[in-house]
Each structure stands twice: as C-alpha cells, then as structure tokens.
Scaffold this motif. Structure first.
Motif, PDB file in Angstrom:
ATOM      1  N   ASP A  87       0.754  -1.174  -0.015  1.00 55.35           N
ATOM      2  CA  ASP A  87      -0.065   0.124   0.073  1.00 55.35           C
ATOM      3  C   ASP A  87       0.832   1.367  -0.097  1.00 55.35           C
ATOM      4  O   ASP A  87       0.936   1.825   1.065  1.00 55.35           O
ATOM      5  CB  ASP A  87      -1.016   0.023   1.166  1.00 55.35           C
ATOM      6  N   PRO A  88       1.611   1.458  -1.061  1.00 51.02           N
ATOM      7  CA  PRO A  88       2.472   2.743  -1.026  1.00 51.02           C
ATOM      8  C   PRO A  88       1.894   3.912  -0.824  1.00 51.02           C
ATOM      9  O   PRO A  88       0.556   4.038  -1.483  1.00 51.02           O
ATOM     10  CB  PRO A  88       3.195   2.381  -2.275  1.00 51.02           C
ATOM     11  N   SER A  89       2.201   4.905  -0.544  1.00 51.93           N
ATOM     12  CA  SER A  89       1.993   6.169  -0.258  1.00 51.93           C
ATOM     13  C   SER A  89       1.545   6.819  -1.473  1.00 51.93           C
ATOM     14  O   SER A  89       2.731   6.528  -2.648  1.00 51.93           O
ATOM     15  CB  SER A  89       2.825   7.169   0.708  1.00 51.93           C
ATOM     16  N   LEU A  90       0.645   7.405  -1.706  1.00 50.42           N
ATOM     17  CA  LEU A  90       0.379   8.070  -2.862  1.00 50.42           C
ATOM     18  C   LEU A  90       1.441   9.250  -3.530  1.00 50.42           C
ATOM     19  O   LEU A  90       1.717   9.938  -2.762  1.00 50.42           O
ATOM     20  CB  LEU A  90      -1.039   8.602  -3.174  1.00 50.42           C
ATOM     21  N   THR A  91       1.996   9.228  -4.584  1.00 54.39           N
ATOM     22  CA  THR A  91       2.664  10.332  -5.389  1.00 54.39           C
ATOM     23  C   THR A  91       1.659  11.487  -5.378  1.00 54.39           C
ATOM     24  O   THR A  91       0.582  11.544  -5.696  1.00 54.39           O
ATOM     25  CB  THR A  91       3.394  10.057  -6.464  1.00 54.39           C
ATOM     26  N   GLY A  92       2.392  12.632  -5.625  1.00 51.27           N
ATOM     27  CA  GLY A  92       1.668  14.016  -5.967  1.00 51.27           C
ATOM     28  C   GLY A  92       0.770  13.883  -7.118  1.00 51.27           C
ATOM     29  O   GLY A  92      -0.204  14.204  -7.418  1.00 51.27           O
ATOM     30  N   GLY A  93       1.607  13.173  -8.113  1.00 50.06           N
ATOM     31  CA  GLY A  93       0.970  12.928  -9.360  1.00 50.06           C
ATOM     32  C   GLY A  93      -0.341  11.949  -9.548  1.00 50.06           C
ATOM     33  O   GLY A  93      -1.010  12.217 -10.200  1.00 50.06           O
ATOM     34  N   SER A 118     -22.200  16.731  -5.696  1.00 47.93           N
ATOM     35  CA  SER A 118     -22.110  16.619  -4.321  1.00 47.93           C
ATOM     36  C   SER A 118     -21.353  17.866  -3.682  1.00 47.93           C
ATOM     37  O   SER A 118     -20.745  18.526  -4.033  1.00 47.93           O
ATOM     38  CB  SER A 118     -21.515  15.470  -3.814  1.00 47.93           C
ATOM     39  N   VAL A 119     -21.740  18.016  -2.213  1.00 50.62           N
ATOM     40  CA  VAL A 119     -21.169  19.212  -1.527  1.00 50.62           C
ATOM     41  C   VAL A 119     -19.787  18.785  -0.847  1.00 50.62           C
ATOM     42  O   VAL A 119     -19.234  19.815  -0.327  1.00 50.62           O
ATOM     43  CB  VAL A 119     -22.359  19.808  -0.505  1.00 50.62           C
ATOM     44  N   GLY A 120     -19.436  17.550  -1.167  1.00 55.35           N
ATOM     45  CA  GLY A 120     -17.783  17.485  -0.417  1.00 55.35           C
ATOM     46  C   GLY A 120     -16.877  17.598  -1.536  1.00 55.35           C
ATOM     47  O   GLY A 120     -16.921  18.472  -2.384  1.00 55.35           O
ATOM     48  N   THR A 121     -15.690  17.177  -1.073  1.00 53.93           N
ATOM     49  CA  THR A 121     -14.408  17.518  -1.971  1.00 53.93           C
ATOM     50  C   THR A 121     -14.033  16.249  -2.470  1.00 53.93           C
ATOM     51  O   THR A 121     -14.196  15.141  -2.113  1.00 53.93           O
ATOM     52  CB  THR A 121     -13.162  18.095  -0.947  1.00 53.93           C
ATOM     53  N   ALA A 122     -12.994  16.508  -3.545  1.00 52.96           N
ATOM     54  CA  ALA A 122     -12.575  15.317  -4.469  1.00 52.96           C
ATOM     55  C   ALA A 122     -11.380  14.911  -3.556  1.00 52.96           C
ATOM     56  O   ALA A 122     -10.633  15.816  -3.260  1.00 52.96           O
ATOM     57  CB  ALA A 122     -12.331  15.588  -5.591  1.00 52.96           C
ATOM     58  N   ARG A 123     -11.091  13.403  -3.138  1.00 53.01           N
ATOM     59  CA  ARG A 123     -10.125  12.809  -2.409  1.00 53.01           C
ATOM     60  C   ARG A 123      -9.454  11.823  -3.216  1.00 53.01           C
ATOM     61  O   ARG A 123     -10.104  10.965  -3.702  1.00 53.01           O
ATOM     62  CB  ARG A 123     -10.569  12.753  -0.987  1.00 53.01           C
ATOM     63  N   ALA A 124      -8.096  11.748  -3.073  1.00 53.89           N
ATOM     64  CA  ALA A 124      -7.397  10.237  -3.588  1.00 53.89           C
ATOM     65  C   ALA A 124      -6.850   9.652  -2.126  1.00 53.89           C
ATOM     66  O   ALA A 124      -6.360  10.167  -1.266  1.00 53.89           O
ATOM     67  CB  ALA A 124      -6.286  10.901  -4.228  1.00 53.89           C
ATOM     68  N   TRP A 125      -7.348   8.441  -1.946  1.00 50.48           N
ATOM     69  CA  TRP A 125      -7.061   7.644  -0.664  1.00 50.48           C
ATOM     70  C   TRP A 125      -6.073   6.466  -0.987  1.00 50.48           C
ATOM     71  O   TRP A 125      -6.227   5.515  -2.164  1.00 50.48           O
ATOM     72  CB  TRP A 125      -8.331   7.096  -0.280  1.00 50.48           C
ATOM     73  N   SER A 126      -5.356   6.214  -0.129  1.00 49.61           N
ATOM     74  CA  SER A 126      -4.492   4.730  -0.085  1.00 49.61           C
ATOM     75  C   SER A 126      -5.630   3.639   0.337  1.00 49.61           C
ATOM     76  O   SER A 126      -6.651   4.159   0.758  1.00 49.61           O
ATOM     77  CB  SER A 126      -3.372   4.751   0.957  1.00 49.61           C
ATOM     78  N   ARG A 127      -5.357   2.567   0.206  1.00 48.21           N
ATOM     79  CA  ARG A 127      -6.092   1.401   0.822  1.00 48.21           C
ATOM     80  C   ARG A 127      -6.191   1.446   2.300  1.00 48.21           C
ATOM     81  O   ARG A 127      -7.510   1.228   2.866  1.00 48.21           O
ATOM     82  CB  ARG A 127      -5.386   0.105   0.699  1.00 48.21           C
ATOM     83  N   VAL A 230     -14.226   9.921  -3.900  1.00 51.32           N
ATOM     84  CA  VAL A 230     -13.014   9.460  -3.740  1.00 51.32           C
ATOM     85  C   VAL A 230     -12.602   8.318  -4.550  1.00 51.32           C
ATOM     86  O   VAL A 230     -13.264   7.730  -5.264  1.00 51.32           O
ATOM     87  CB  VAL A 230     -13.112   8.438  -2.216  1.00 51.32           C
ATOM     88  N   LEU A 231     -11.430   8.482  -4.868  1.00 49.19           N
ATOM     89  CA  LEU A 231     -10.530   7.393  -5.897  1.00 49.19           C
ATOM     90  C   LEU A 231      -9.453   6.758  -5.039  1.00 49.19           C
ATOM     91  O   LEU A 231      -8.622   7.477  -4.368  1.00 49.19           O
ATOM     92  CB  LEU A 231     -10.234   7.891  -7.107  1.00 49.19           C
ATOM     93  N   LEU A 232      -9.229   5.604  -5.384  1.00 52.86           N
ATOM     94  CA  LEU A 232      -8.066   4.736  -4.686  1.00 52.86           C
ATOM     95  C   LEU A 232      -7.043   4.489  -6.093  1.00 52.86           C
ATOM     96  O   LEU A 232      -7.401   3.555  -6.743  1.00 52.86           O
ATOM     97  CB  LEU A 232      -8.439   3.502  -4.259  1.00 52.86           C
TER      98      LEU A 232
END
Length: 462
Positions: A87-93, A118-127, A230-232
């Motif tokens: 579960d590597p840390s996500l890169t900025g890219g 939706s009223v939320g924010t877009a997020r990128a998550w690790s597992r 959210v996207l993984l």
C-alpha cells in the motif's frame, strides 16, 4: 464436545497460537522482547508466563473493543490485510490525476443529469485510508448478526459444559483457573470470543475490499457520513493494467461512477436511510437455529479461535430466512439494482462523448460488479446479505425507457419519493412502469388533496 489433551507439556508457542489465533504473533513477540523464548517453554515450567498469556487474552477480549463485533480486532486485521500486497503512499501526481478526474466527472455529469454535484471534496485515498473511513460502517452492518450468533453460542455452550465449570475448572482446551484469570464466566467468554472472531472476519473482508474497490461507493451502500468523492489510484491503476483502454480513460470512467453515486446519495435525501433501513429491518428478524448450531459446534474446540472462525466462514450457524426476511432481501436487491442501474446509465451517457472506450468499459464494470469478489462473498456469509445488484441490467433498461420517453427529468424523477420507487414487477416489465407510476402518482395526489382540505394548505408531501 470432544476431549482435548492436557496442555501442561505442550510448547508455549503452539498453545498460544491455539488460544489466540491471529493475535498470537503480537503476544509471542512481546514475550521474546522480555527475554523469554516460548518455543522452548512448557506451561508447567513457568506459571508467571501463564499469567502473562492470560493477561494478553484478557486484553484482546476486553474493552474498548467489545460489543457484537470487536472493532479493535477488526481494525487491526483490516489494516494488516490492506497492506498485505503493498500500500505505497500516493505520489503527488497520482493524487492530482485522481482529484482532477473527479472534478472533470462533475462537469460531464452536469450535462446529463439535473442532480447537482455533491457538496464534498474530491479525494485520493490509499487502501489504509479507505479502511479507516469505511470500517465503522462495516462493523455496524455486521453487528446484528454477530449479536445473535454470540447469544446463541452462549446458550449452546451453557447446555454443553459440564456442571462446575467455574473459576477452578478448565473450559475444554484451557488450563484450570483460566476463566478466573479472565474475570468472566463461560457464557461471557463465548460472547467475547465470538466478538473477537467476528472482528477478525469483518477485518479480513474490509481489508480485502480495500484492495478491490475504486472509490467509496462501489458496493452501492453509503459507507461514508459525508459527501466526498473518492478514488483509490493504486486499485484503479492495477485494474487498468492489461486493458485495451488507456489508463486515463479508465480513471475518468470510474470517476464518473463515483461522482454519480455520490450525487445520488447526497441529493436524494431519503435514499441513504431507505437502504440502511432495509438492512436494519432484515437484521431485526434474524434468528439462529439452535439445533443446527449445536450440531455444528459440538466438535469444535471452543478455546481455538481459528476453529470457531473457520466455522463462521463456512456459514454453519444456520441463519434462517423467514418469508418476511426473503421479502426484505428482495426489496434490498431491487433497490441496489436501481442505484446501480441509474449510475450505469448516467455514467455511460456522460462518458460517451468523451471516452472512445466507454462502451467496453461499461460492459467490463457491469460484469465485474455482477460477479462480486471474495470480500463480498465473506460479507454475504457473515451478514446473510448479498450486496450484488443482480438485476442492474433490467434497472438500466428501465431508466433508458424513461429517458427515451421523457428525457432526463423523467428518468431522474424516479427518485422523487420512496413510495414511487420501482419494484420487482417493474424490473420484470420496464415498459409498463410509466403507466403504473402515473396511476400511483394520481392516487397520491388525491390523498394529498384530501389532507390539505382537512388540515390546511400547508399539508403536503416533501
């Protein structure tokens, strides 16, 4: 129950693994850190180590992780499983590509549905981040069945144990005085052990799901309390490997589905409660067949969490679905299919002008969703609920008919009120749904008019 050999001369490492299952590694590591080598010790040689081991068992079964599902155990197991394949840390890219895709998805969806973003924010998550955010929902879903099974286990155990099993007598497979060291009677022990075992199972399934899902909405149930999209990236990139479609197309397509799901759960305000209410209604009717349970656990070593966990995995506890339960499950299946069908139809319409491989990606996602994965099958065993929308194609066909007849407003009006939601018969005959809906709406309008006449003009449906 079957007799178990005395463990007085059994090597400590073997005994602890039998007693603690997956929790043994932590205890063994701590013992070695204290200068003890469990592989060369026996229970008869060091009473102090027995007390130490019992204190570790007590820690595993004690507060704050107690309850129908031991949330601490579920959390630890889920995190371990989530990172088992890396579960590597996500890169900025990676994070930027994911959040950009979610932002673009909102723009594309604006062209095909009147439901706002939706009223939320877009997020990128690790597992691991996905596990942390969604595990409370999984614990809650599994809790009613876990509670019923724990109560049934305690009842069956009380009938099977010989008289006099108390502070000075061993439970089968446990040393004399063990229960006194744990500060609980056999029934309490079984409830705590069952809670820990269910925690292991829920953690295993949630951790496995974290390696499969693309976002927070893949299974069709609202797992988050907020409205973030959210996207993984790790999972999306892995899914894109070997496909004919470019990775950025795959990313944009799954982002469309995530954003469409989140719009639906955010702005159809009753939908979240409607879905979770169906699940809760099913859970309230759960019964355990004690005869089936007794026959299955008669030969299980109750001091061995692995044996009990294996029994739970096999679904041997005789969850009985009454006719009412079956009707509830059918409602859940239909509602999940409607959610999936609407998302499928709207995401495909939004993708078609922009993604050359959208048709192929749509079909691939459909098949993947219909088949389910190992984690979904585990939850089906534990909770008794199938979270796969078996009839999503029929639901998508219904939304296509509504779109062709009356445009996107007619298609999206399905979500105006739960009383007007299509039912199983409507999936059997999608073409006949508009006429049935019109008749139902007219009936409701007559009722509303009568209420307004009686109670005043402010009375109406919301």
């Amino acid at each position: 129950m079957t007799e178990n050999p005395s463990r007085g001369d059994q090597p400590w490492e073997e005994m602890l693994r039998s007693m603690l299952g997956d929790g043994a590694d932590e205890v063994l590591a701590e013992m070695r850190a204290r200068g003890f080598d469990p592989s060369t010790m026996s229970g008869a040689q060091d009473p102090m180590m027995m007390q130490f081991a019992l204190s570790q068992v007590q820690r595993m079964l004690a507060e704050p992780g107690t309850g129908p599902v031991n949330s601490d155990v579920a959390h630890d197991v889920a995190r371990q499983v989530a990172v088992a394949e890396g579960d590597p840390s996500l890169t900025g890219g990676q994070a930027k590509a994911a959040t950009d895709a979610l932002s673009v998805a909102e723009l594309w969806l604006d062209a095909v549905t009147d439901l706002p973003p939706s009223v939320g924010t877009a997020r990128a998550w690790s597992r691991s981040e996905w596990v942390e955010a969604t595990l409370p929902a999984w614990n809650k879903l599994a809790a009613p069945v876990a509670a019923s099974v724990a109560d049934a286990l305690a009842t069956v155990l009380a009938d099977q144990l010989p008289e006099g099993v108390d502070d000075g007598v061993a439970m089968p497979g446990m040393p004399a005085g063990a229960l006194a060291g744990l500060g609980m009677d056999p029934a309490q022990m079984m409830r705590r052990l069952g809670s820990a075992v269910f925690g292991m199972q829920v953690g295993q399934a949630a951790g496995t799901l974290s390696r499969e899902v693309f976002g927070a909405t893949d299974i069709g149930l609202p797992l988050l309390d907020d409205a973030h999209t959210v996207l993984l990236p790790t999972n999306v990139d892995k899914f894109a490997e070997g496909l004919d479609a470019p990775p950025d197309e795959v990313r944009h397509f799954v982002a469309l589905r995530e954003a469409a799901h989140t719009r639906l759960f955010t702005h159809v305000t009753w939908l979240r409660g409607h879905l979770l209410g169906i699940v809760e209604q099913y859970a309230r009717g759960i019964t355990i067949d004690l005869d089936v349970l007794e026959s299955q656990v008669r030969d299980i070593d109750m001091s061995d969490p692995d044996a009990l966990r294996g029994a739970l995995s096999g679904g041997v506890f005789g969850l009985q679905n009454t006719d009412e339960q079956k009707a509830v499950l059918l409602r859940l299946e239909t509602t999940l299919a409607l959610v999936e069908g609407w998302v499928d139809e709207v995401a495909a319409a939004a993708a078609l002008p922009h993604l050359p491989h959208s048709v192929a990606l749509r079909e691939m996602i459909r098949r993947r969703r219909a088949a389910g994965g190992p984690a979904e099958h585990t939850f089906a065993t534990l909770v008794g609920l199938e979270l796969r929308p078996r009839r999503s194609r029929d639901a998508a066909r219904l939304f296509t008919i509504l779109m062709n007849d009356g445009g996107q407003a007619a298609r999206d009006s399905v979500w105006d009120h739960p009383d007007l939601l299509p039912v199983t018969d409507d999936l059997d005959d999608p073409a006949g749904y508009p006429a049935r809906r019109a008749a139902a709406a007219e009936e409701h309008a007559d009722v509303d008019a009568a209420l307004r006449e009686i109670l005043g003009d402010d009375t109406g449906r919301s």
